[in-house]
Design a protein around this motif. Structure first.
Motif, PDB file in Angstrom:
ATOM      1  N   GLU A 238     -14.113 -23.510  66.775  1.00  0.00           N
ATOM      2  CA  GLU A 238     -12.846 -24.184  67.102  1.00  0.00           C
ATOM      3  C   GLU A 238     -11.722 -23.158  67.243  1.00  0.00           C
ATOM      4  O   GLU A 238     -10.989 -23.150  68.237  1.00  0.00           O
ATOM      5  N   ARG A 239     -11.617 -22.278  66.276  1.00  0.00           N
ATOM      6  CA  ARG A 239     -10.548 -21.269  66.310  1.00  0.00           C
ATOM      7  C   ARG A 239     -10.759 -20.272  67.450  1.00  0.00           C
ATOM      8  O   ARG A 239      -9.809 -19.924  68.162  1.00  0.00           O
ATOM      9  N   ALA A 240     -11.997 -19.818  67.626  1.00  0.00           N
ATOM     10  CA  ALA A 240     -12.281 -18.840  68.679  1.00  0.00           C
ATOM     11  C   ALA A 240     -12.000 -19.409  70.066  1.00  0.00           C
ATOM     12  O   ALA A 240     -11.373 -18.751  70.904  1.00  0.00           O
ATOM     13  N   ILE A 241     -12.450 -20.644  70.314  1.00  0.00           N
ATOM     14  CA  ILE A 241     -12.226 -21.282  71.617  1.00  0.00           C
ATOM     15  C   ILE A 241     -10.726 -21.441  71.857  1.00  0.00           C
ATOM     16  O   ILE A 241     -10.223 -21.120  72.932  1.00  0.00           O
ATOM     17  N   ASP A 242     -10.008 -21.908  70.850  1.00  0.00           N
ATOM     18  CA  ASP A 242      -8.568 -22.081  70.977  1.00  0.00           C
ATOM     19  C   ASP A 242      -7.874 -20.747  71.245  1.00  0.00           C
ATOM     20  O   ASP A 242      -7.019 -20.644  72.131  1.00  0.00           O
ATOM     21  N   ASP A 243      -8.256 -19.706  70.509  1.00  0.00           N
ATOM     22  CA  ASP A 243      -7.664 -18.376  70.692  1.00  0.00           C
ATOM     23  C   ASP A 243      -7.903 -17.847  72.102  1.00  0.00           C
ATOM     24  O   ASP A 243      -6.984 -17.330  72.745  1.00  0.00           O
ATOM     25  N   VAL A 244      -9.121 -17.974  72.590  1.00  0.00           N
ATOM     26  CA  VAL A 244      -9.458 -17.435  73.908  1.00  0.00           C
ATOM     27  C   VAL A 244      -8.773 -18.226  75.017  1.00  0.00           C
ATOM     28  O   VAL A 244      -8.226 -17.637  75.962  1.00  0.00           O
ATOM     29  N   LEU A 245      -8.772 -19.540  74.925  1.00  0.00           N
ATOM     30  CA  LEU A 245      -8.101 -20.342  75.947  1.00  0.00           C
ATOM     31  C   LEU A 245      -6.596 -20.067  75.959  1.00  0.00           C
ATOM     32  O   LEU A 245      -5.970 -20.046  77.021  1.00  0.00           O
TER      33      LEU A 245
END
Length: 174
Positions: free
Chosen positions: A142-149
């Protein structure tokens, strides 16, 4: 978390597992929500394979996926690596997940489907979707996807939602 009507949602296998089958209250609450808000729900091919599209998988997994597809609210999706930056988003998500979970897992153990979710969300935005929500039930993903987007400049048209909490909230309000 407000999910805009007429938007796209990408769902991970853990969320589909958490909602149960068609007779489950969470499944019914989610189905009502997406129908009421005209949300297009997709499941990447890689997630469908996790859910039992592949030979030898448990029958109930295939039934759960098939039931949602036959009900008309879940459609298969294919990530298109020819869309500019999609592969970079996938790679950056894998790298970010590895950094966030450095003490827990190796890069080889990172679920590849989690990285596909990010790439598909970016693809939909690049193709003109007004808003894309990614439902996932892994805090690191969740955090990684949010950070990358956010890093690729589409945070204003994407959201990443902890799927199990969302289902519990929907179920408690139905």
């Amino acid at each position: 978390m407000e999910i805009p009507s007429d938007s796209v949602a990408i769902i991970d296998s853990s969320v589909l597992f958490a909602m149960g089958g068609p007779s489950n209250d969470k499944y019914q609450a989610f189905e009502r929500f997406v129908r009421t808000h005209n949300i297009t729900v997709t499941v990447p091919k890689q997630v469908a394979e996790e859910l039992g599209e592949s030979p030898g998988a448990y029958e109930y997994q295939r039934d759960r996926l098939r039931a949602a597809q036959e009900a008309g609210w879940l459609t298969p999706a294919q990530i298109d690596f020819s869309v500019p930056r999609v592969s970079k988003v996938v790679d950056n998500t894998r790298t970010r997940m590895a950094a966030l979970s450095a003490d827990d897992v190796t890069e080889d153990e990172i679920e590849k489907t989690d990285t596909i979710l990010a790439g598909l969300a970016y693809q939909y935005v690049a193709e003109g979707s007004s808003h894309v929500t990614v439902f996932v039930s892994d805090r690191i993903a969740e955090r990684a996807i949010d950070d990358v987007l956010s890093a690729v400049g589409v945070a204003d048209r994407t959201s990443v939602v902890e799927g199990r909490a969302f289902l519990n909230d929907l179920d408690s309000h139905s």
